[in-house]
Design a protein around this motif. Structure first.
Motif, PDB file in Angstrom:
ATOM      1  N   LYS A 188      45.687 139.961 -14.170  1.00 13.06           N
ATOM      2  CA  LYS A 188      44.615 139.604 -14.721  1.00 13.06           C
ATOM      3  C   LYS A 188      43.415 139.989 -13.761  1.00 13.06           C
ATOM      4  O   LYS A 188      42.363 140.353 -14.371  1.00 13.06           O
ATOM      5  N   ALA A 189      43.528 140.519 -12.711  1.00 12.35           N
ATOM      6  CA  ALA A 189      42.611 141.022 -11.857  1.00 12.35           C
ATOM      7  C   ALA A 189      42.173 142.140 -12.396  1.00 12.35           C
ATOM      8  O   ALA A 189      40.871 142.728 -12.571  1.00 12.35           O
ATOM      9  N   SER A 190      43.182 143.080 -12.900  1.00  4.95           N
ATOM     10  CA  SER A 190      42.910 144.252 -13.352  1.00  4.95           C
ATOM     11  C   SER A 190      42.343 144.284 -14.813  1.00  4.95           C
ATOM     12  O   SER A 190      41.329 145.113 -15.189  1.00  4.95           O
ATOM     13  N   LEU A 191      42.816 143.349 -15.313  1.00  6.45           N
ATOM     14  CA  LEU A 191      42.121 143.220 -16.816  1.00  6.45           C
ATOM     15  C   LEU A 191      40.443 142.775 -16.436  1.00  6.45           C
ATOM     16  O   LEU A 191      39.562 143.584 -17.274  1.00  6.45           O
ATOM     17  N   ILE A 192      40.178 142.014 -15.729  1.00  8.17           N
ATOM     18  CA  ILE A 192      38.823 141.772 -15.395  1.00  8.17           C
ATOM     19  C   ILE A 192      38.128 143.035 -14.960  1.00  8.17           C
ATOM     20  O   ILE A 192      37.018 143.044 -15.659  1.00  8.17           O
ATOM     21  N   GLU A 193      38.471 143.636 -14.274  1.00  7.67           N
ATOM     22  CA  GLU A 193      38.091 144.745 -13.482  1.00  7.67           C
ATOM     23  C   GLU A 193      37.449 145.967 -15.095  1.00  7.67           C
ATOM     24  O   GLU A 193      36.545 146.424 -14.976  1.00  7.67           O
ATOM     25  N   LYS A 194      38.758 146.176 -15.674  1.00  6.01           N
ATOM     26  CA  LYS A 194      38.472 146.915 -16.803  1.00  6.01           C
ATOM     27  C   LYS A 194      37.582 146.577 -17.839  1.00  6.01           C
ATOM     28  O   LYS A 194      36.622 147.183 -18.258  1.00  6.01           O
ATOM     29  N   VAL A 195      37.510 145.342 -18.307  1.00 14.20           N
ATOM     30  CA  VAL A 195      36.563 144.676 -19.227  1.00 14.20           C
ATOM     31  C   VAL A 195      35.167 144.829 -18.411  1.00 14.20           C
ATOM     32  O   VAL A 195      34.139 145.156 -19.339  1.00 14.20           O
ATOM     33  N   ALA A 249      33.729 136.541 -19.822  1.00 12.33           N
ATOM     34  CA  ALA A 249      34.212 135.433 -20.280  1.00 12.33           C
ATOM     35  C   ALA A 249      34.800 135.669 -21.944  1.00 12.33           C
ATOM     36  O   ALA A 249      35.773 135.480 -22.372  1.00 12.33           O
ATOM     37  N   GLY A 250      33.549 135.856 -22.561  1.00 13.15           N
ATOM     38  CA  GLY A 250      33.578 136.021 -23.935  1.00 13.15           C
ATOM     39  C   GLY A 250      34.416 137.188 -24.342  1.00 13.15           C
ATOM     40  O   GLY A 250      35.423 137.220 -25.359  1.00 13.15           O
ATOM     41  N   GLU A 251      34.247 138.138 -23.703  1.00  9.77           N
ATOM     42  CA  GLU A 251      35.154 139.542 -23.841  1.00  9.77           C
ATOM     43  C   GLU A 251      36.623 139.234 -23.793  1.00  9.77           C
ATOM     44  O   GLU A 251      37.395 139.735 -24.475  1.00  9.77           O
ATOM     45  N   LEU A 252      36.837 138.220 -22.701  1.00 11.53           N
ATOM     46  CA  LEU A 252      38.364 138.046 -22.403  1.00 11.53           C
ATOM     47  C   LEU A 252      38.843 136.965 -23.258  1.00 11.53           C
ATOM     48  O   LEU A 252      40.153 136.587 -23.435  1.00 11.53           O
ATOM     49  N   GLY A 253      37.878 136.282 -24.067  1.00 16.11           N
ATOM     50  CA  GLY A 253      38.274 135.126 -24.881  1.00 16.11           C
ATOM     51  C   GLY A 253      38.680 134.039 -24.199  1.00 16.11           C
ATOM     52  O   GLY A 253      39.407 133.161 -24.956  1.00 16.11           O
ATOM     53  N   VAL A 254      38.015 133.554 -23.169  1.00 16.88           N
ATOM     54  CA  VAL A 254      38.431 132.403 -22.427  1.00 16.88           C
ATOM     55  C   VAL A 254      37.021 131.470 -22.177  1.00 16.88           C
ATOM     56  O   VAL A 254      36.008 132.280 -22.126  1.00 16.88           O
ATOM     57  N   PRO A 255      36.947 130.372 -22.182  1.00 15.93           N
ATOM     58  CA  PRO A 255      35.764 129.458 -21.777  1.00 15.93           C
ATOM     59  C   PRO A 255      35.436 130.069 -20.406  1.00 15.93           C
ATOM     60  O   PRO A 255      36.072 130.580 -19.485  1.00 15.93           O
ATOM     61  N   LEU A 256      34.101 129.679 -19.950  1.00 16.38           N
ATOM     62  CA  LEU A 256      33.273 130.185 -18.882  1.00 16.38           C
ATOM     63  C   LEU A 256      34.327 129.351 -17.696  1.00 16.38           C
ATOM     64  O   LEU A 256      34.530 130.183 -16.522  1.00 16.38           O
ATOM     65  N   ASP A 257      34.628 128.254 -17.483  1.00 22.98           N
ATOM     66  CA  ASP A 257      35.075 127.545 -16.689  1.00 22.98           C
ATOM     67  C   ASP A 257      36.545 128.168 -16.203  1.00 22.98           C
ATOM     68  O   ASP A 257      36.792 128.253 -15.279  1.00 22.98           O
ATOM     69  N   ALA A 258      37.212 128.531 -17.492  1.00 20.42           N
ATOM     70  CA  ALA A 258      38.508 129.034 -17.317  1.00 20.42           C
ATOM     71  C   ALA A 258      38.473 130.595 -16.431  1.00 20.42           C
ATOM     72  O   ALA A 258      39.288 130.722 -15.841  1.00 20.42           O
ATOM     73  N   TYR A 259      37.421 131.171 -16.651  1.00 20.15           N
ATOM     74  CA  TYR A 259      37.259 132.464 -16.133  1.00 20.15           C
ATOM     75  C   TYR A 259      37.091 132.379 -14.781  1.00 20.15           C
ATOM     76  O   TYR A 259      37.255 133.060 -14.014  1.00 20.15           O
ATOM     77  N   GLN A 260      36.137 131.416 -14.382  1.00 17.04           N
ATOM     78  CA  GLN A 260      35.561 131.021 -13.088  1.00 17.04           C
ATOM     79  C   GLN A 260      36.842 130.552 -12.139  1.00 17.04           C
ATOM     80  O   GLN A 260      36.990 130.991 -11.278  1.00 17.04           O
ATOM     81  N   GLU A 261      37.728 129.778 -12.664  1.00 16.09           N
ATOM     82  CA  GLU A 261      38.855 129.580 -12.127  1.00 16.09           C
ATOM     83  C   GLU A 261      39.702 130.572 -11.696  1.00 16.09           C
ATOM     84  O   GLU A 261      40.306 130.636 -10.966  1.00 16.09           O
ATOM     85  N   LEU A 262      39.896 131.393 -12.790  1.00 11.92           N
ATOM     86  CA  LEU A 262      40.769 132.846 -12.607  1.00 11.92           C
ATOM     87  C   LEU A 262      40.262 133.555 -11.426  1.00 11.92           C
ATOM     88  O   LEU A 262      40.825 134.101 -10.541  1.00 11.92           O
ATOM     89  N   LEU A 263      38.856 133.632 -11.419  1.00 14.62           N
ATOM     90  CA  LEU A 263      38.177 134.354 -10.243  1.00 14.62           C
ATOM     91  C   LEU A 263      38.585 133.605  -8.914  1.00 14.62           C
ATOM     92  O   LEU A 263      38.728 134.272  -7.975  1.00 14.62           O
ATOM     93  N   THR A 264      38.598 132.344  -8.880  1.00 12.86           N
ATOM     94  CA  THR A 264      39.041 131.944  -7.756  1.00 12.86           C
ATOM     95  C   THR A 264      40.536 132.197  -7.345  1.00 12.86           C
ATOM     96  O   THR A 264      40.674 132.280  -6.102  1.00 12.86           O
ATOM     97  N   ARG A 265      41.537 132.178  -8.184  1.00 10.93           N
ATOM     98  CA  ARG A 265      42.874 132.568  -7.740  1.00 10.93           C
ATOM     99  C   ARG A 265      42.814 133.847  -7.357  1.00 10.93           C
ATOM    100  O   ARG A 265      43.743 134.365  -6.745  1.00 10.93           O
ATOM    101  N   VAL A 266      42.240 134.873  -7.941  1.00  7.45           N
ATOM    102  CA  VAL A 266      42.075 136.116  -7.864  1.00  7.45           C
ATOM    103  C   VAL A 266      41.491 136.155  -6.386  1.00  7.45           C
ATOM    104  O   VAL A 266      41.929 137.080  -5.276  1.00  7.45           O
ATOM    105  N   GLY A 267      40.619 135.427  -5.906  1.00  4.66           N
ATOM    106  CA  GLY A 267      39.826 135.795  -4.643  1.00  4.66           C
ATOM    107  C   GLY A 267      40.817 135.231  -3.413  1.00  4.66           C
ATOM    108  O   GLY A 267      40.978 135.735  -2.346  1.00  4.66           O
ATOM    109  N   GLU A 268      41.574 134.140  -3.960  1.00  6.06           N
ATOM    110  CA  GLU A 268      42.591 133.491  -3.021  1.00  6.06           C
ATOM    111  C   GLU A 268      43.727 134.518  -2.368  1.00  6.06           C
ATOM    112  O   GLU A 268      44.326 134.360  -1.757  1.00  6.06           O
ATOM    113  N   MET A 269      43.961 135.422  -3.505  1.00  2.00           N
ATOM    114  CA  MET A 269      45.338 136.349  -3.420  1.00  2.00           C
ATOM    115  C   MET A 269      44.932 137.707  -3.170  1.00  2.00           C
ATOM    116  O   MET A 269      45.772 138.638  -3.342  1.00  2.00           O
TER     117      MET A 269
END
Length: 265
Positions: A111-118, A136-156
């Motif tokens: 997912k981190a790699s996908l965000i980077e490429k997008v 978030a729009g390009e990934l096809g997910v709501p903004l809050d879901a995208y930000q939650e994904l950023l949190t997971r990427v940051g933690e790991m």
């Protein structure tokens, strides 16, 4: 001559009395006590990226190993200030232990790699860094879901700009020392200078808030909680902005450096 010098050094060591060895042990313990707050400071900065099952005391223990390593290897004639050199060794020891655990799930790496490429693709088409909403729009997910994904990427994610010599680590200090004093490897200095320039250039391309987070976190040596206090943001929001900035920067710097050795995603 080197053999004579080495032999003299060994003889001097062998002549140390029990009293002198005790004095050295006391001095070593004093240095440990004096720089333990530095270990805890480094741990504070890394704590948000540790696995949930790893305790803070573990990070402190690994950091102390790095401090001991710094005490053994520090050369005041060649290195920067001891506190700066020690900080590099402390941080390196902690991250080496964390990376050896290989605990980042493959799904998070993907997912981190996908965000980077997008993000990189959108920046190319828009002519500017894309907003969170656009990614978030390009990934096809709501903004809050995208930000939650950023949190997971940051933690790991264990990748940071300090791995590229930006901040107060050993490489930056060695670069300044070699530039001032001269070096038999002028190409090495030139390449290091180019790297610092490219990192600075990449930071300048970031959106303003992400640029502020990066500057305060790395250059001003603040924790994410402290950065949040300055910017009026929660610590978790600062972590999200930091994650997004790192993913943007990795895409830009990859074209010049290849895949960062310490990259965790």
């Amino acid at each position: 001559m080197p053999a004579t010098s080495s032999g003299t050094s060994l003889r001097l060591r062998s002549r140390r009395t029990p009293a002198s060895r005790l004095r050295e042990e006391i001095d070593r313990e004093e240095i440990l006590r004096r720089y333990l707050p530095l270990v805890r400071r480094v741990v504070q900065r890394i704590a948000s990226r540790k696995p949930p099952h790893i305790e803070l005391d573990d990070l402190v223990s690994w950091g102390i190993v790095g401090l001991l390593d710094a005490m053994d290897k520090y050369d005041p004639c060649k290195e920067a200030l001891f506190s700066t050199y020690a900080q590099f060794r402390i941080r390196g020891a902690i991250l080496d232990h964390l990376r050896s655990l290989d605990w980042v799930p493959r799904s998070v790496r993907q997912k981190a790699s996908l965000i980077e490429k997008v993000s990189h693709r959108l920046e190319g088409s828009l002519g500017r860094p894309p907003t969170e909403e656009e990614i978030a729009g390009e990934l096809g997910v709501p903004l809050d879901a995208y930000q939650e994904l950023l949190t997971r990427v940051g933690e790991m994610s264990l990748f940071s700009l300090e791995d590229l010599g930006f901040g107060s680590g050993e490489e930056r200090c060695n670069l300044e020392r070699r530039s001032d004093e001269g070096t038999p490897d002028p190409l090495g200095v030139l390449l290091s200078q180019e790297r610092v320039h490219l990192v600075s250039e990449a930071i300048a391309r970031l959106p303003e808030r992400e640029k502020l987070v990066v500057t305060l976190y790395y250059h001003e040596d603040m924790t994410m909680k402290e950065v949040g206090g300055v910017l009026g943001l929660t610590e978790s929001r600062v972590s999200q902005l930091h994650s997004q900035a790192m993913l943007r920067l990795k895409g830009y710097l990859r074209r010049h450096f290849g895949r960062p050795a310490s990259e965790a995603s």
